[in-house]
Design an enzyme around this catalytic site. Structure first.
Site, short mmCIF file in Angstrom:
data_model
loop_
_atom_site.label_atom_id
_atom_site.label_comp_id
_atom_site.label_asym_id
_atom_site.label_seq_id
_atom_site.Cartn_x
_atom_site.Cartn_y
_atom_site.Cartn_z
N GLU A 33 73.89 -14.33 18.61
CA GLU A 33 73.28 -15.56 18.11
C GLU A 33 72.29 -15.27 16.97
O GLU A 33 71.71 -14.18 16.94
CB GLU A 33 72.57 -16.31 19.25
CG GLU A 33 71.40 -15.55 19.84
CD GLU A 33 70.78 -16.25 21.06
OE1 GLU A 33 71.52 -16.69 21.94
OE2 GLU A 33 69.53 -16.36 21.08
N HIS A 51 69.84 -21.95 22.15
CA HIS A 51 68.78 -21.15 22.79
C HIS A 51 67.46 -21.94 22.87
O HIS A 51 66.46 -21.57 22.25
CB HIS A 51 68.57 -19.82 22.05
CG HIS A 51 67.88 -18.79 22.89
ND1 HIS A 51 68.05 -17.45 22.73
CD2 HIS A 51 67.00 -18.91 23.94
CE1 HIS A 51 67.31 -16.78 23.60
NE2 HIS A 51 66.66 -17.66 24.35
N ARG A 109 70.87 -14.18 28.67
CA ARG A 109 71.08 -13.62 27.33
C ARG A 109 72.58 -13.62 27.09
O ARG A 109 73.36 -13.38 28.04
CB ARG A 109 70.56 -12.18 27.24
CG ARG A 109 69.05 -12.06 27.17
CD ARG A 109 68.50 -12.47 25.80
NE ARG A 109 67.08 -12.27 25.68
CZ ARG A 109 66.16 -13.20 25.89
NH1 ARG A 109 66.51 -14.42 26.23
NH2 ARG A 109 64.87 -12.93 25.72
P1 NAP Z 1 62.59 -11.61 36.47
O1 NAP Z 1 61.59 -12.33 37.29
O2 NAP Z 1 62.36 -10.20 36.09
O3 NAP Z 1 64.00 -11.72 37.25
C1 NAP Z 1 65.13 -11.05 36.85
C2 NAP Z 1 66.16 -11.06 37.96
O4 NAP Z 1 67.35 -10.42 37.48
C3 NAP Z 1 65.71 -10.30 39.21
O5 NAP Z 1 66.11 -10.97 40.38
C4 NAP Z 1 66.45 -8.97 39.10
O6 NAP Z 1 66.80 -8.37 40.32
C5 NAP Z 1 67.72 -9.42 38.42
N1 NAP Z 1 68.34 -8.30 37.72
C6 NAP Z 1 67.78 -7.47 36.81
N2 NAP Z 1 68.66 -6.53 36.43
C7 NAP Z 1 69.78 -6.76 37.14
C8 NAP Z 1 71.03 -6.11 37.21
N3 NAP Z 1 71.30 -5.03 36.46
N4 NAP Z 1 71.96 -6.62 38.05
C9 NAP Z 1 71.70 -7.70 38.82
N5 NAP Z 1 70.52 -8.37 38.77
C10 NAP Z 1 69.58 -7.89 37.96
O7 NAP Z 1 62.86 -12.37 35.10
P2 NAP Z 1 62.71 -13.93 34.78
O8 NAP Z 1 61.32 -14.22 34.41
O9 NAP Z 1 63.34 -14.71 35.89
O10 NAP Z 1 63.60 -14.02 33.45
C11 NAP Z 1 64.96 -13.64 33.48
C12 NAP Z 1 65.55 -13.61 32.09
O11 NAP Z 1 65.81 -14.92 31.64
C13 NAP Z 1 64.70 -13.02 30.98
O12 NAP Z 1 64.69 -11.62 30.98
C14 NAP Z 1 65.36 -13.59 29.74
O13 NAP Z 1 66.38 -12.71 29.29
C15 NAP Z 1 66.00 -14.88 30.24
N6 NAP Z 1 65.34 -16.06 29.65
C16 NAP Z 1 66.05 -16.91 28.86
C17 NAP Z 1 65.42 -18.02 28.30
C18 NAP Z 1 66.15 -19.01 27.45
O14 NAP Z 1 65.56 -19.56 26.54
N7 NAP Z 1 67.41 -19.28 27.70
C19 NAP Z 1 64.06 -18.24 28.52
C20 NAP Z 1 63.37 -17.36 29.34
C21 NAP Z 1 64.02 -16.28 29.92
P3 NAP Z 1 65.67 -7.81 41.35
O15 NAP Z 1 64.89 -9.04 41.77
O16 NAP Z 1 66.45 -7.27 42.49
O17 NAP Z 1 64.85 -6.83 40.58
#
Ligand code: NAP
Length: 318
Positions: free
Chosen positions: A263, A281, A234
């Protein structure tokens, strides 16, 4: 027109497939709360579900206007625009669409790494503008395979990025809220420590208050003049002013950005820089994946109206 289709409030425009499906099954109030508050007030008590994409803004004030609201279905994995604490207070479940977009977002992260280091967009321009013919071969660029990658956020998508980086023979390290004992990668407790030890810093955490500005001037300084920042998470996770400053002063080598703070407004300062690749995005923006995301969101909605268990409730609302 009278209909027995359930009423849903749509808070963001949807791509054609998702919109057609939802129109066929529900009476859709398309952003009526913004365009016609009076009409919205007249139907608010009939609305039991909100639908929106990953960038949807669903604050407490909006949810509180619908006394029978029980569900928010986000077509996306990130839901930082939804006030989940308010949802819990009001007895509303929030669902999202995890996993089905891992491949696309990870593919795009690798694409941005290649764009940043091999300067693929600039190379395309070099050919189109006749510079190849006029000036000869383009300058040599940085090798990606074998470089050190640091992943900020080792969740579903972070792990999928790691899998691809492993195929590029890249030593992998990461940071997250906690170390993962089942993963063979090096863990650093902070993004700054991680940045100091890698060539590519790839950001893939959720947005929201907990990660706001996590990639700040200090982290960028630690990444250093030979390091690249890739953000597919994000825009809010990166201090955008600090990043522009680092790119302008070449205190980092370059960046690849799919997301921006504020954005679709993108600071014009980025446009003047040739050491950054800018994408609108598009992390999950393929036909296959957007269909899979819509189908999962629709399944959650269908289960809700059928009184069956929801499939993918966000952790905060479980
Ligand atoms: P996820 O499985 O929940 O993984 C999130 C990771 O971030 C986990 O490893 C978590 O740590 C870590 N995290 C959370 N809060 C944190 C903090 N305060 N400090 C350090 N690390 C932290 O989520 P995901 O499915 O991989 O998706 C991640 C994100 O990608 C989404 O929330 C979204 O914002 C973004 N995204 C972007 C796009 C795009 O179009 N560019 C598309 C999809 C997703 P722990 O494992 O230790 O809990």
């Amino acid at each position: 027109m009278s209909t027995n289709k359930p009423d849903v409030l749509l808070v963001m425009p949807l791509p054609p497939y998702a919109r057609a499906q939802i129109d066929s099954l529900y009476t859709v109030h398309d952003r009526t709360h913004q365009t016609d508050p009076q009409a919205f007030a007249g139907v608010a008590s009939k609305i039991r579900a909100i639908v929106g994409s990953g960038e949807a803004k669903v604050p407490r004030t909006l949810m509180a206007q619908m006394p029978n609201l029980k569900m928010v279905s986000v077509i996306g994995v990130g839901y930082d625009g939804v006030d989940t604490a308010a949802a819990n207070d009001l007895g509303i479940k929030v669902t999202h669409t995890p996993d089905v977009l891992n491949d696309d977002v990870a593919d795009l992260a690798l694409g941005l790494m290649l764009c940043a280091a091999r300067r693929l967009p600039q190379a395309d321009q070099y050919v189109r503008q006749g510079q190849w013919l006029a000036k000869g071969p383009m300058a040599l660029q940085r090798k990606v395979s074998g470089s050190r990658v640091g992943i900020v956020g080792m969740g579903r998508i972070g792990k999928t990025i790691a899998k691809r980086c492993a195929a590029f023979d890249m030593p992998i390290s990461y940071t997250a809220r906690s170390a993962k004992s089942d993963l063979p990668f090096t863990f650093y407790t902070t993004a700054k420590e991680l940045a100091a030890n890698v060539d590519f810093l790839v950001v893939i955490t959720p947005g929201g208050a907990a990660t706001k500005g996590m990639i700040n001037a200090e982290v960028l300084a630690a990444l250093g003049k030979d390091g690249y920042l890739i953000n597919v998470a994000r825009g809010t996770v990166v201090d955008q002013t600090a990043l522009i400053h680092a790119l302008q002063n070449k205190t980092i080598a370059g960046a690849g950005l799919d997301v921006f703070d504020g954005e679709p407004n993108v600071p014009e300062a980025f446009f003047a820089l040739d050491n950054v690749t800018l994408l609108p995005h598009v992390g999950s923006a393929t036909t296959d994946t957007r269909k899979a995301m819509a189908d999962l969101a629709l399944l959650n909605l269908a289960n809700f109206y059928a009184g069956k268990p929801l499939v993918t409730v966000v952790p905060e609302c479980q």
